[in-house]
Design a protein around this motif. Structure first.
Motif: not given
Length: 273
Positions: A83-88, A188-197, A226-237
């Motif tokens: 019902s809520l697939p983890p796209l990241s 880590d901060s961007w990942v948490d921000t993307a998930i929780f906020q 200047n490169e793709l990181t986990l922050a981009d993946v989680v925030a985009w998803c």
């Protein structure tokens, strides 16, 4: 001939002057490090000096990162609610497939009555079927009625890792990327921000996050460095899942297109249609 006592006194004075000079240098160095409590800390230069290695480079040593298992295939098993697939996690799976030989599988648990066809085929078809021992990593996704995604790496001995962000961190670490402390903290901060906020927050919180993202992406093509990181993946998803992608500000829209030009993101886009 100089009095020995005078020579001793001169020698002592020189030693004192030398120590005073060293002390002055130390104080000068400390004064440059002192910041006022409300000062903004500009981390741009620190991030730029970090060594980013593109994700398309050769694979890291999985035995070194995950432990030697004497020929046994390492298995990552993830339970997730359809019902809520983890796209990241799907994006990271695609990225991992570009780096390693992955044995992918999708199953449905008895706790779930039905799963949409696109989710059953979210990993696509296994293009080459080889003996199990010829793969480097097993990646099994089980659609199950769970409140949040759960992952086990060592089935026998490991407590499950819970939460999409935490699992994404584990999986992304398999690329062997090394960051300095500042860069790691920002990611880590961007990942948490993307998930929780962004994903789970109120509309007001989402608006604030989008403004922060827009500001960050006005200075750089990616959220961190200047490169793709986990922050981009989680925030985009997270943007895709909240339905706010189309209303995002200009810099965020441009960044989203940069993500979608990469094959792993475009495959998830097809999944969403």
């Amino acid at each position: 001939e100089a009095d020995p006592s005078l020579r001793a006194l001169e020698s002592r004075q020189e030693e004192i002057l030398k120590r005073l000079y060293e002390l002055k240098s130390a104080v000068d160095g400390l004064s440059k490090m002192i910041q006022t409590p409300d000062a903004d800390f500009d981390v741009t230069n620190i991030i730029q000096t970090d060594e980013f290695s593109p994700l398309s480079t050769n694979g890291a040593d999985l035995d070194l990162m995950l432990g030697k298992d004497y020929g046994a295939l390492k298995d990552v098993v993830i339970n997730a609610n359809p019902s809520l697939p983890p796209l990241s996690l799907l994006v990271i799976h695609s990225l991992l497939c570009e780096r390693y030989k992955i044995l992918s599988a999708v199953h449905t648990h008895s706790s779930v009555k039905s799963v949409p066809e696109n989710l059953l085929k979210c990993f696509g078809e296994q293009t080459k079927k080889q003996p199990r021992h010829e793969y480097q990593l097993g990646f099994t996704l089980i659609w199950k009625d769970v409140p949040k995604p759960q992952m086990k790496f060592s089935i026998q001995t490991m407590c499950p890792i819970e939460g999409e962000g935490n699992i994404a961190r584990f999986l992304f670490s398999l690329f062997g990327q090394k960051y300095n402390a500042v860069t790691s903290t920002l990611i880590d901060s961007w990942v948490d921000t993307a998930i929780f906020q962004l994903k789970e927050g109120s509309s007001k919180e989402r608006g604030a996050v989008l403004r922060s993202m827009n500001a960050a992406l006005g200075k750089s093509s990616w959220l961190v460095g200047n490169e793709l990181t986990l922050a981009d993946v989680v925030a985009w998803c997270a943007l895709q899942q909240t339905g706010t992608a189309n209303t995002a500000p200009a810099n965020v829209q441009k960044w989203m297109k940069s993500c979608e030009n990469l094959a792993p993101f475009s495959s998830v886009m097809k999944l969403l249609k």
